[in-house]
Scaffold this active site. Sequence first.
Site, PDB file in Angstrom:
ATOM      1  N   LYS A  83       0.828  -1.200   0.000  1.00 26.09           N
ATOM      2  CA  LYS A  83       0.000   0.000   0.000  1.00 26.09           C
ATOM      3  C   LYS A  83       0.872   1.264   0.000  1.00 26.09           C
ATOM      4  O   LYS A  83       1.968   1.274   0.580  1.00 26.09           O
ATOM      5  CB  LYS A  83      -0.906  -0.040   1.229  1.00 26.09           C
ATOM      6  CG  LYS A  83      -1.980   1.037   1.320  1.00 26.09           C
ATOM      7  CD  LYS A  83      -2.829   0.787   2.561  1.00 26.09           C
ATOM      8  CE  LYS A  83      -3.890   1.847   2.790  1.00 26.09           C
ATOM      9  NZ  LYS A  83      -4.692   1.560   4.011  1.00 26.09           N
ATOM     10  N   SER A 158      -9.439   1.807   3.432  1.00 22.28           N
ATOM     11  CA  SER A 158      -8.549   2.620   2.628  1.00 22.28           C
ATOM     12  C   SER A 158      -7.533   1.822   1.813  1.00 22.28           C
ATOM     13  O   SER A 158      -6.796   2.410   0.998  1.00 22.28           O
ATOM     14  CB  SER A 158      -7.792   3.599   3.539  1.00 22.28           C
ATOM     15  OG  SER A 158      -6.973   2.910   4.468  1.00 22.28           O
ATOM     16  N   SER A 182      -9.889  -1.068   7.266  1.00 21.59           N
ATOM     17  CA  SER A 182      -9.321  -0.716   5.965  1.00 21.59           C
ATOM     18  C   SER A 182      -8.696  -1.851   5.177  1.00 21.59           C
ATOM     19  O   SER A 182      -8.360  -1.665   4.014  1.00 21.59           O
ATOM     20  CB  SER A 182      -8.302   0.404   6.119  1.00 21.59           C
ATOM     21  OG  SER A 182      -8.938   1.620   6.423  1.00 21.59           O
TER      22      SER A 182
END
Length: 475
Positions: A83, A158, A182
């Site tokens: 990420k 996210s 997330s």
Amino acid sequence: MRAGTELHALSAQELVDAYRRRALSPVEVTQAVLDHIERWEPHLRATYLLRPEAALAQARESEARWLRAAPCGPLDGVPATLKDNIATRGDPTPLGTAATELVPAAQDAPPAARLAEAGAVLLTKTTMPDFGMLSSGLSSFHPLTRNPWDLRKGPGGSSSGAGAAAAAGYGPLHVGTDIGGSVRLPASWCGIFTLKPSLGRIPIDPPYTGRAAGPMTRSVGDAALLMQALARPDARDSMSLPAQDIDWGGYAAAPDILRDLRLGLLLDAGCGLPVQPEVRAAVEAAARVFEQAGATIVPLRPFLTRTMLDGMDHFWRMRSYMDLRTLSPQQRTRVLPFIRDWAMSAAQFDAAHVYEASQQFHATRVATVRACAQVDYVLSPVAPITAFDAELPAPTNDPLRPLEHIAFTVPYNMSEQPAASIHCGWSSSGLPIGLQIAGQRFDDLGVLRVAHAYEQLRGAQRPWPQPPASAAAPS
């Protein structure tokens, strides 16, 4: 290795076995995954810092190690992604927002370092929304990320790019982060598997209350293999757990481990959005699978309250408000308007309000631990709804009601307990639905074992989505 399976769709376990037998090369696998990404990416926009030549150079180094029968770790030559907010040395870490100054990171964050030490081929970083504060693929820095099952929908967030990448077949291994859902929300909405581990099980830098990194994969087995590499102490994380000899390969227990387990069934989070009937039906059907395998299902009453959810929301608003105050006026205008409006609403909070809000993190922790003490594991929806429209920052599209969809997930961040998302059904429109399996603190392996048992029992799954035939991306 499954006959007829395309190289990009092979599991990490299958790839390592094929490398060991010299049936496949990390170079040909990496090239095949890169070619697959090239077909998907105009539609999904899930990547950040996609650098094919750098990935192929890593693959060639891995190939040489395998030819010497000297792999450097359990993931040698396996394609992986990280990420955006997991720092990689020499690369900027924008945190999903155009407001961030693009300064190269001085060193790898712990998950990045562990992947490199294990020999994984880092294909790309993956997208996220501004500051990781949305369950959406909407960002002021990255292009809009979409859901491979339905390009009109978002992948969740996210860890938005990671969820989309895993479902679309951008290689087998992906690492996201989770402070309120997330990794689990994108897993649910993209039909993949994830584990939000016990706090500190996977060290992260910078650490923060409730913040965890977690594997995002297509199978429980690949997540367990990734945990083998990631779950090692690191002094940079002040909440890093001590070294522990965990047999991550022990996830692969037979379904009869479910016999005599007491499994709580939570179908009402206590606040937030109501559970859609199709989501409820899918989770109830999963509970029946567990019951048929010998588990006892115990209905649980909701334990999260509106006061708790609003308190956490308001404290996070104040934290973000203080962060935004450190930005120049020009930088502040670059923040996604939804996030800016949400954070700036905290300007009216007085000290007493912020103090009371801060106490709700501990209140949530106590309530969650108390509720889970009645049973061995808790089953629930991951999210009360299926994936929502890609262009929306949140299901409510209201910056004053931004967290209405995280009531099932956020309690386990505060209680530091492991919680997984595993695919358990479909909506009538073909959208994935996730089942959350939460365990007692530190019982990460137990959660994997229960999830694997369900994975074996749930039956055949639909084929993974394929890139659209047209090269045109959604407008």
